[in-house]
Scaffold this motif. Structure first.
Motif, PDB file in Angstrom:
ATOM      1  N   GLN A   3      -8.558 -34.392 -44.482  1.00  0.00           N
ATOM      2  CA  GLN A   3      -8.189 -35.289 -45.582  1.00  0.00           C
ATOM      3  C   GLN A   3      -8.074 -36.737 -45.127  1.00  0.00           C
ATOM      4  O   GLN A   3      -8.508 -37.651 -45.834  1.00  0.00           O
ATOM      5  N   ASN A   4      -7.494 -36.951 -43.971  1.00  0.00           N
ATOM      6  CA  ASN A   4      -7.183 -38.308 -43.519  1.00  0.00           C
ATOM      7  C   ASN A   4      -7.921 -38.708 -42.252  1.00  0.00           C
ATOM      8  O   ASN A   4      -7.639 -39.758 -41.682  1.00  0.00           O
ATOM      9  N   GLY A   5      -8.849 -37.865 -41.840  1.00  0.00           N
ATOM     10  CA  GLY A   5      -9.586 -38.151 -40.620  1.00  0.00           C
ATOM     11  C   GLY A   5     -11.072 -37.934 -40.764  1.00  0.00           C
ATOM     12  O   GLY A   5     -11.618 -38.008 -41.866  1.00  0.00           O
ATOM     13  N   VAL A   6     -11.716 -37.623 -39.652  1.00  0.00           N
ATOM     14  CA  VAL A   6     -13.176 -37.541 -39.609  1.00  0.00           C
ATOM     15  C   VAL A   6     -13.686 -36.110 -39.490  1.00  0.00           C
ATOM     16  O   VAL A   6     -14.892 -35.897 -39.332  1.00  0.00           O
TER      17      VAL A   6
ATOM     18  N   MET B  33     -17.009 -30.004 -31.015  1.00  0.00           N
ATOM     19  CA  MET B  33     -15.934 -29.034 -31.220  1.00  0.00           C
ATOM     20  C   MET B  33     -14.576 -29.686 -30.982  1.00  0.00           C
ATOM     21  O   MET B  33     -14.376 -30.420 -30.011  1.00  0.00           O
ATOM     22  N   VAL B  34     -13.618 -29.394 -31.879  1.00  0.00           N
ATOM     23  CA  VAL B  34     -12.253 -29.881 -31.746  1.00  0.00           C
ATOM     24  C   VAL B  34     -11.280 -28.758 -32.107  1.00  0.00           C
ATOM     25  O   VAL B  34     -11.664 -27.744 -32.680  1.00  0.00           O
ATOM     26  N   HIS B  35      -9.982 -28.985 -31.784  1.00  0.00           N
ATOM     27  CA  HIS B  35      -8.938 -27.988 -32.066  1.00  0.00           C
ATOM     28  C   HIS B  35      -7.674 -28.678 -32.585  1.00  0.00           C
ATOM     29  O   HIS B  35      -6.596 -28.535 -31.993  1.00  0.00           O
ATOM     30  N   PRO B  36      -7.742 -29.401 -33.690  1.00  0.00           N
ATOM     31  CA  PRO B  36      -6.534 -30.056 -34.193  1.00  0.00           C
ATOM     32  C   PRO B  36      -5.549 -29.043 -34.756  1.00  0.00           C
ATOM     33  O   PRO B  36      -5.939 -28.046 -35.363  1.00  0.00           O
ATOM     34  N   ALA B  37      -4.265 -29.310 -34.568  1.00  0.00           N
ATOM     35  CA  ALA B  37      -3.230 -28.416 -35.105  1.00  0.00           C
ATOM     36  C   ALA B  37      -1.871 -29.066 -34.945  1.00  0.00           C
ATOM     37  O   ALA B  37      -1.659 -29.895 -34.049  1.00  0.00           O
ATOM     38  N   TYR B  38      -0.960 -28.684 -35.799  1.00  0.00           N
ATOM     39  CA  TYR B  38       0.448 -28.858 -35.518  1.00  0.00           C
ATOM     40  C   TYR B  38       0.943 -27.550 -34.902  1.00  0.00           C
ATOM     41  O   TYR B  38       0.187 -26.581 -34.794  1.00  0.00           O
ATOM     42  N   VAL B  39       2.199 -27.514 -34.492  1.00  0.00           N
ATOM     43  CA  VAL B  39       2.672 -26.379 -33.698  1.00  0.00           C
ATOM     44  C   VAL B  39       3.806 -25.648 -34.410  1.00  0.00           C
ATOM     45  O   VAL B  39       4.767 -26.272 -34.860  1.00  0.00           O
ATOM     46  N   ASP B  40       3.669 -24.358 -34.535  1.00  0.00           N
ATOM     47  CA  ASP B  40       4.743 -23.487 -34.998  1.00  0.00           C
ATOM     48  C   ASP B  40       4.940 -22.390 -33.956  1.00  0.00           C
ATOM     49  O   ASP B  40       4.281 -22.386 -32.902  1.00  0.00           O
ATOM     50  N   GLU B  41       5.867 -21.469 -34.226  1.00  0.00           N
ATOM     51  CA  GLU B  41       6.145 -20.426 -33.238  1.00  0.00           C
ATOM     52  C   GLU B  41       4.938 -19.539 -32.963  1.00  0.00           C
ATOM     53  O   GLU B  41       4.732 -19.083 -31.838  1.00  0.00           O
ATOM     54  N   ILE B  42       4.143 -19.291 -33.983  1.00  0.00           N
ATOM     55  CA  ILE B  42       2.973 -18.421 -33.778  1.00  0.00           C
ATOM     56  C   ILE B  42       2.043 -19.018 -32.737  1.00  0.00           C
ATOM     57  O   ILE B  42       1.636 -18.348 -31.775  1.00  0.00           O
TER      58      ILE B  42
ATOM     59  N   LEU C 265      -8.199 -37.791 -34.422  1.00  0.00           N
ATOM     60  CA  LEU C 265      -9.166 -37.602 -35.511  1.00  0.00           C
ATOM     61  C   LEU C 265      -8.805 -38.421 -36.750  1.00  0.00           C
ATOM     62  O   LEU C 265      -9.698 -38.786 -37.530  1.00  0.00           O
ATOM     63  N   CYS C 266      -7.542 -38.708 -36.933  1.00  0.00           N
ATOM     64  CA  CYS C 266      -7.092 -39.481 -38.094  1.00  0.00           C
ATOM     65  C   CYS C 266      -6.968 -40.970 -37.797  1.00  0.00           C
ATOM     66  O   CYS C 266      -6.582 -41.751 -38.691  1.00  0.00           O
TER      67      CYS C 266
END
Length: 263
Positions: free
Chosen positions: A26-29, A212-221, A239-240
């Motif tokens: 939404q806010n990046g590339v 290839m990229v791996h964007p994420a926020y972090v949770d317990e999983i 990326l944003c």
């Protein structure tokens, strides 16, 4: 003109991973992602995919993470989980090819049956490119008439039916400054962008290259089930960033996903 697809792996891994991927779109590339049908965030990711029609969504086939979608004898440990990547290397000779094929079909069918318009296929840990899985990869491509990520010279080894001449495959973010968790992107922009520029310099004129990229926020999983966790937050920021957007615009990169690249 240089054509690129920026694809995020692991959509569906967890709610926080989903959040990071959608933010980067939404806010990046970010232009593309691949969805894991068997993971805890899968159903949420399916709904997010439907809400963001401009995001290309493929299937991220899984053999080394989480639980299978079908009952299995040869693919799982005593807890009913897929073997991790190291265990896979040890156990692959004992695995039944037919079980892998049926499991991957079940994962793809789950996404299709839930209304995901798949643009392509790849796999967690790139297992579709492993030599012992070539025949399975070919059968999947023939059955679903979908292209596979052309990683590690796959098209040089296999004649797959629906490939799209996406000749390049590069990891955009796996570099020292970007992976450095002692400094934010904001404090080391110059260094991080220099590493990205080194990747972009490898994109050939007139060719289509996947980054290839791996964007994420972090949770317990994510935190407790993957050793590759906190580093992903930095990818969202990059990326944003306005700076990366400007680099791509000024250097005449055109953005695609697998669904709008012609065969």
């Amino acid at each position: 003109m240089k054509k690129i697809i920026i694809n995020a792996d692991d959509f569906g891994y967890s709610p926080a991973v989903n959040l990071g991927i959608i933010e980067a779109f939404q806010n990046g590339v970010l232009t593309s992602t691949t969805l894991m049908a068997n993971m805890p965030g899968s159903d949420e990711a399916i709904q997010l995919a439907k809400k963001h029609a401009g995001l290309g969504v493929g299937g991220h086939l899984v053999l080394t993470c989480g639980k299978p979608m079908l009952s299995s004898n040869s693919l799982i440990d005593e807890q009913g989980n897929f073997f991790n990547l190291n265990e896979y290397q040890e156990k692959r000779n004992e695995m039944e090819d037919a079980e892998i094929f049926e499991e991957w079909c079940a994962q793809i069918d789950y996404l299709l049956n839930n209304g995901v318009n798949l643009t392509h296929l790849d796999s967690h840990h790139h297992v579709h490119t492993f030599r012992e899985n070539y025949e399975i990869t070919t059968k999947i491509a023939e059955k679903y008439q979908l292209c596979f990520r052309n990683a590690f010279g796959l098209e040089e080894q296999l004649a797959l039916p629906c490939q799209k001449a996406i000749t390049g495959f590069l990891d955009l973010m796996d570099h020292q400054e970007i992976r450095n968790l002692d400094a934010t992107f904001a404090s080391r922009k110059k260094e991080c962008l220099a590493e990205i520029q080194g990747v972009l310099n490898q994109v050939e004129e007139g060719q289509v290259t996947e980054l290839m990229v791996h964007p994420a926020y972090v949770d317990e999983i994510l935190y407790f089930h993957s050793s590759f966790n906190v580093q992903r937050v930095k990818e969202v920021a990059i990326l944003c960033s306005t700076e990366l957007k400007q680099v791509l615009e000024t250097q005449d990169f055109t953005m695609y996903h697998y669904g709008n690249i012609q065969s």
